[in-house]
Design a protein around this motif. Structure first.
Motif, PDB file in Angstrom:
ATOM      1  N   ASP A 152      31.568  33.629  60.572  1.00 24.43           N
ATOM      2  CA  ASP A 152      30.949  33.440  59.264  1.00 24.43           C
ATOM      3  C   ASP A 152      29.433  33.572  59.348  1.00 24.43           C
ATOM      4  OD1 ASP A 152      33.395  33.076  57.992  1.00 24.43           O
ATOM      5  OD2 ASP A 152      33.346  30.899  58.275  1.00 24.43           O
ATOM      6  N   ALA A 153      28.827  32.993  60.374  1.00 22.83           N
ATOM      7  CA  ALA A 153      27.376  33.062  60.520  1.00 22.83           C
ATOM      8  C   ALA A 153      26.897  34.496  60.750  1.00 22.83           C
ATOM      9  CB  ALA A 153      26.909  32.161  61.664  1.00 22.83           C
ATOM     10  N   LEU A 154      27.632  35.262  61.560  1.00 30.26           N
ATOM     11  CA  LEU A 154      27.240  36.653  61.792  1.00 30.26           C
ATOM     12  C   LEU A 154      27.418  37.469  60.514  1.00 30.26           C
ATOM     13  CD1 LEU A 154      26.170  38.819  63.662  1.00 30.26           C
ATOM     14  CD2 LEU A 154      28.514  39.190  64.470  1.00 30.26           C
ATOM     15  N   TYR A 155      28.526  37.256  59.813  1.00 33.18           N
ATOM     16  CA  TYR A 155      28.777  37.946  58.555  1.00 33.18           C
ATOM     17  C   TYR A 155      27.656  37.642  57.549  1.00 33.18           C
ATOM     18  CZ  TYR A 155      31.032  39.216  54.149  1.00 33.18           C
ATOM     19  OH  TYR A 155      31.310  39.760  52.921  1.00 33.18           O
ATOM     20  N   VAL A 156      27.276  36.389  57.426  1.00 33.65           N
ATOM     21  CA  VAL A 156      26.213  35.997  56.496  1.00 33.65           C
ATOM     22  C   VAL A 156      24.885  36.618  56.913  1.00 33.65           C
ATOM     23  CG1 VAL A 156      24.836  34.024  55.695  1.00 33.65           C
ATOM     24  CG2 VAL A 156      27.329  33.898  55.671  1.00 33.65           C
ATOM     25  N   ARG A 160      23.281  39.067  54.366  1.00 34.58           N
ATOM     26  CA  ARG A 160      22.009  38.675  53.745  1.00 34.58           C
ATOM     27  C   ARG A 160      20.959  39.758  53.970  1.00 34.58           C
ATOM     28  NH1 ARG A 160      18.379  33.312  55.148  1.00 34.58           N
ATOM     29  NH2 ARG A 160      16.794  33.687  53.567  1.00 34.58           N
ATOM     30  N   SER A 161      20.954  40.323  55.159  1.00 34.57           N
ATOM     31  CA  SER A 161      19.988  41.380  55.465  1.00 34.57           C
ATOM     32  C   SER A 161      20.288  42.649  54.670  1.00 34.57           C
ATOM     33  CB  SER A 161      20.002  41.686  56.965  1.00 34.57           C
ATOM     34  OG  SER A 161      19.613  40.536  57.687  1.00 34.57           O
ATOM     35  N   ASN A 164      19.340  41.941  50.957  1.00 28.64           N
ATOM     36  CA  ASN A 164      17.908  41.762  50.775  1.00 28.64           C
ATOM     37  C   ASN A 164      17.166  42.418  51.937  1.00 28.64           C
ATOM     38  OD1 ASN A 164      15.323  40.921  50.248  1.00 28.64           O
ATOM     39  ND2 ASN A 164      15.781  38.733  50.272  1.00 28.64           N
ATOM     40  N   PRO A 165      17.007  43.743  51.888  1.00 24.10           N
ATOM     41  CA  PRO A 165      16.343  44.444  52.991  1.00 24.10           C
ATOM     42  C   PRO A 165      14.926  43.933  53.266  1.00 24.10           C
ATOM     43  CG  PRO A 165      17.395  46.011  51.514  1.00 24.10           C
ATOM     44  CD  PRO A 165      17.483  44.655  50.867  1.00 24.10           C
ATOM     45  N   GLU A 166      14.291  43.400  52.239  1.00 24.98           N
ATOM     46  CA  GLU A 166      12.944  42.830  52.407  1.00 24.98           C
ATOM     47  C   GLU A 166      12.980  41.642  53.375  1.00 24.98           C
ATOM     48  OE1 GLU A 166       8.850  42.988  51.348  1.00 24.98           O
ATOM     49  OE2 GLU A 166      10.446  44.301  50.658  1.00 24.98           O
ATOM     50  N   TYR A 167      14.043  40.858  53.321  1.00 25.56           N
ATOM     51  CA  TYR A 167      14.233  39.720  54.227  1.00 25.56           C
ATOM     52  C   TYR A 167      14.268  40.200  55.677  1.00 25.56           C
ATOM     53  CZ  TYR A 167      16.920  36.146  56.746  1.00 25.56           C
ATOM     54  OH  TYR A 167      17.371  35.235  57.671  1.00 25.56           O
ATOM     55  N   ALA A 168      15.113  41.197  55.949  1.00 25.04           N
ATOM     56  CA  ALA A 168      15.212  41.731  57.313  1.00 25.04           C
ATOM     57  C   ALA A 168      13.896  42.364  57.749  1.00 25.04           C
ATOM     58  CB  ALA A 168      16.349  42.746  57.396  1.00 25.04           C
TER      59      ALA A 168
END
Length: 183
Positions: A152-156, A160-161, A164-168
């Motif tokens: 779940d953590a890897l999927y999130v 998420r990245s 929201n490409p700006e986040y990554a």
């Protein structure tokens, strides 16, 4: 994979230029995947593929560039795979620059060389929380640290990245500044 001694060739150019020179799609979300060699290699690759399969209904295509693994991955609905073996540090830098995210899943404390290489190209990494992980990455600031084998953590983290490409991108820029000052 080559051992990189001169990192000066890592950051020149843009993501678009790197993708064009490598013939990679401009619109895909590109993940660099590293797998530890050894007894856990198949287990980690299987874990990673199970996470990727959850993206099969996603609008965005995920392209996985499988670097440094002797275990080839197969494409499936929702993601495609390029299995490559690189012997040239300049080409390695191009692949890092083309990527949106670097996935380095080692179940044991390691040298984290791929994390530093990706950071020098402005790409954030996702790593397991083992050993000195907190010294290598400031979680949610210069990359992402997840519990071992937490699907779940890897999927999130990937989702998420992607959403929201700006986040990554911001994580990658912060990682670059952290590592460029240390070299």
């Amino acid at each position: 994979m080559p051992i990189v001694k001169d990192t000066s060739s890592f950051y020149p150019g843009t993501r678009k230029q790197a993708r064009e020179s490598l013939g990679l799609p401009l619109a895909s979300f590109i993940v660099i995947y590293h797998n530890e060699l050894g007894s856990n290699a198949q287990k980690i690759t299987s874990y990673f593929e199970k996470v990727l399969n959850r993206f099969k209904d996603d609008i965005n295509e995920v392209l996985v560039v499988n670097i440094g693994s002797k275990i080839n991955m197969e494409s499936a609905p929702g993601y495609s795979v390029r299995n490559i073996h690189i012997n040239d540090a300049g080409i390695l830098g191009e692949y890092y620059r083309a990527a949106n995210l670097n996935i380095y899943l080692s179940p044991m404390d390691s040298l984290y060389r791929p994390v530093a290489e990706a950071a020098l190209c402005g790409v954030a990494s996702v790593i397991f929380d083992v050993g000195s992980a907190n010294e290598v990455i400031e979680n949610e600031k210069t990359g992402i640290i997840i519990n071992q084998f937490d699907k779940d953590a890897l999927y999130v983290s990937i989702g998420r990245s992607m959403a929201n490409p700006e986040y990554a991108l911001n994580l990658g820029v912060a990682a670059y500044h952290k590592y460029k000052d240390e070299i």
